[in-house]
Design a protein around this motif. Structure first.
Motif, PDB file in Angstrom:
ATOM      1  N   ILE A   1      76.322  42.747 102.377  1.00  0.00           N
ATOM      2  CA  ILE A   1      75.944  41.815 101.304  1.00  0.00           C
ATOM      3  C   ILE A   1      74.520  41.280 101.519  1.00  0.00           C
ATOM      4  CG2 ILE A   1      78.331  41.131 100.841  1.00  0.00           C
ATOM      5  CD1 ILE A   1      77.731  38.482 102.301  1.00  0.00           C
ATOM      6  N   SER A   2      73.699  42.082 102.219  1.00  0.00           N
ATOM      7  CA  SER A   2      72.302  41.675 102.411  1.00  0.00           C
ATOM      8  C   SER A   2      71.574  41.725 101.072  1.00  0.00           C
ATOM      9  CB  SER A   2      71.625  42.598 103.423  1.00  0.00           C
ATOM     10  OG  SER A   2      71.678  43.944 102.986  1.00  0.00           O
ATOM     11  N   ASN A   3      70.413  41.098 101.018  1.00  0.00           N
ATOM     12  CA  ASN A   3      69.650  41.040  99.766  1.00  0.00           C
ATOM     13  C   ASN A   3      69.329  42.418  99.203  1.00  0.00           C
ATOM     14  OD1 ASN A   3      69.573  38.259  99.540  1.00  0.00           O
ATOM     15  ND2 ASN A   3      67.721  38.062 100.793  1.00  0.00           N
ATOM     16  N   SER A   4      69.206  43.427 100.090  1.00  0.00           N
ATOM     17  CA  SER A   4      68.890  44.770  99.614  1.00  0.00           C
ATOM     18  C   SER A   4      69.997  45.334  98.726  1.00  0.00           C
ATOM     19  CB  SER A   4      68.650  45.707 100.805  1.00  0.00           C
ATOM     20  OG  SER A   4      69.806  45.798 101.613  1.00  0.00           O
ATOM     21  N   MET A   5      71.209  44.763  98.823  1.00  0.00           N
ATOM     22  CA  MET A   5      72.318  45.228  98.001  1.00  0.00           C
ATOM     23  C   MET A   5      72.197  44.761  96.552  1.00  0.00           C
ATOM     24  SD  MET A   5      74.387  47.170  99.764  1.00  0.00           S
ATOM     25  CE  MET A   5      76.015  47.073  99.038  1.00  0.00           C
TER      26      MET A   5
ATOM     27  N   PRO B   1      75.454  37.559  98.050  1.00  0.00           N
ATOM     28  CA  PRO B   1      74.575  37.624  99.228  1.00  0.00           C
ATOM     29  C   PRO B   1      74.363  36.277  99.912  1.00  0.00           C
ATOM     30  CG  PRO B   1      73.669  38.954  97.464  1.00  0.00           C
ATOM     31  CD  PRO B   1      74.831  38.206  96.872  1.00  0.00           C
ATOM     32  N   ASP B   2      74.450  35.174  99.156  1.00  0.00           N
ATOM     33  CA  ASP B   2      74.179  33.875  99.771  1.00  0.00           C
ATOM     34  C   ASP B   2      75.326  33.370 100.643  1.00  0.00           C
ATOM     35  OD1 ASP B   2      76.009  33.231  97.839  1.00  0.00           O
ATOM     36  OD2 ASP B   2      74.665  31.988  96.633  1.00  0.00           O
ATOM     37  N   LEU B   3      76.398  34.171 100.799  1.00  0.00           N
ATOM     38  CA  LEU B   3      77.479  33.784 101.713  1.00  0.00           C
ATOM     39  C   LEU B   3      76.989  33.768 103.160  1.00  0.00           C
ATOM     40  CD1 LEU B   3      80.636  35.682 100.352  1.00  0.00           C
ATOM     41  CD2 LEU B   3      80.195  33.228 100.294  1.00  0.00           C
TER      42      LEU B   3
END
Length: 334
Positions: free
Chosen positions: A90-94, A154-156
């Protein structure tokens, strides 16, 4: 519904006030003893008894409407299936949109379809970026699994990055005690691992009898990463737009080390079918699952007693009954 019980004191107060008002009106009408002689069949006790019965019936009906439940039971059941942990990047690249609508949402759609095909399997969910944590412990409750899946963003995880090795370690620990059931980790990522030695951890999983199935999501040529809620893209420290590329070589190496397969997820269902086929091929063993049955509904008893009280109240007259006066049920005879 239980908040309606707050109306009971209101009814009691209103009844007391009305009774006092009626008493004052009778006292103003004339001499108390003379008035009682003029109304020999009048009763002071019966109205209070009827009111109390109706009030008790109302209380029971409110409780029945609240659907009281108790009597939960628990038992263990043997099921045929596998155990699978989903490790979701769930990184920002996703957030890159080289697959529609974006990598993360496409991965969630794929997982939702996989869960729809699960019957007796157990599934757990681990999310990771620069760190990893268990989003859902391994369970056969697919409704909860899909609910947790829909909340993933992603902000988790505040620590950005792609720690695939840590995600695999966390997934291995999720399985808990040794089991005869076949086990698999479904790793969904764009393969941009910058944090640890994911291949070594995948090999460790293989030694423990856990297959690592890798789903690469995105395109090798890459795509810029949108900033949520804006029309801008993420940039590096030099002000250049960051282009996130699917690292298929890394994904293949992890799958090979983990004794599994690698498949790329695009806008078709090819990846879903490939992973489902691998899961179906895995030998199914009996899994002991703890089952909690639903609470038993108990509103019927309260409703039945309330109905009985209302029937009794209907047959109690406000005035004294000459035919039944010899019984003196309410202690009205002096």
């Amino acid at each position: 519904m239980l908040w309606l019980l707050a109306t009971i004191p209101v009814f009691i107060t209103a009844y007391i006030l009305m009774s006092r008002r009626k008493r004052r009106q009778l006292e103003a009408f004339g001499d108390k003893e003379l008035v009682e002689q003029l109304m020999p069949n009048a009763s002071r006790v019966r109205p209070a008894v009827k009111f109390s019965i109706v009030l008790l019936a109302l209380t029971l009906l409110i409780i029945a409407a609240a659907r009281p439940q108790f009597g939960q039971s628990e038992h263990k059941e043997k099921r045929q299936g596998i155990e699978a942990i989903v490790a979701l990047d769930i990184s920002n690249s996703m957030l890159a949109e080289d697959v529609a609508p974006n990598r993360l949402d496409r991965a969630k759609q794929m997982l939702s379809k996989l869960m729809d095909n699960m019957v007796n399997d157990k599934v757990g969910l681990v999310v990771f970026a620069g760190d990893a944590f268990v989003q859902l412990p391994i369970t056969c409750d697919y409704v909860s699994a899909k609910m947790f899946l829909n909340t993933i963003k992603p902000d988790l995880i505040k620590t950005q990055g792609t720690a695939i090795g840590q995600a695999l370690n966390t997934s291995i620990r999720c399985f808990g005690e040794q089991s005869d059931a076949s086990r698999a980790i479904i790793l969904i990522t764009d393969g941009e691992n910058h944090e640890d030695d994911a291949k070594a951890v995948a090999a460790k999983a293989k030694e423990a009898g856990i297959r690592v199935l890798v789903v690469g999501i995105g395109k090798p040529e890459g795509s810029p990463i949108p900033v949520p809620g804006t029309n801008r893209f993420i940039k590096d420290r030099q002000g250049n737009v960051v282009v996130s590329k699917l690292n298929e070589d890394m994904c293949r190496e992890i799958a090979q080390a983990g004794g599994g397969i690698y498949v790329r997820c695009d806008n078709t269902n090819t990846a879903t079918r490939a992973i489902q086929k691998e899961l179906d091929k895995m030998a199914t063993q009996e899994i002991e699952t703890q089952i909690f049955t639903d609470y038993n509904e108990q509103f019927q008893s309260f409703a039945l007693i309330a109905l009985l009280l209302l029937v009794i109240e209907y047959f109690i007259f406000n005035r004294k009954n000459k035919s039944l006066s010899r019984l003196d049920i309410f202690g009205e005879e002096k």
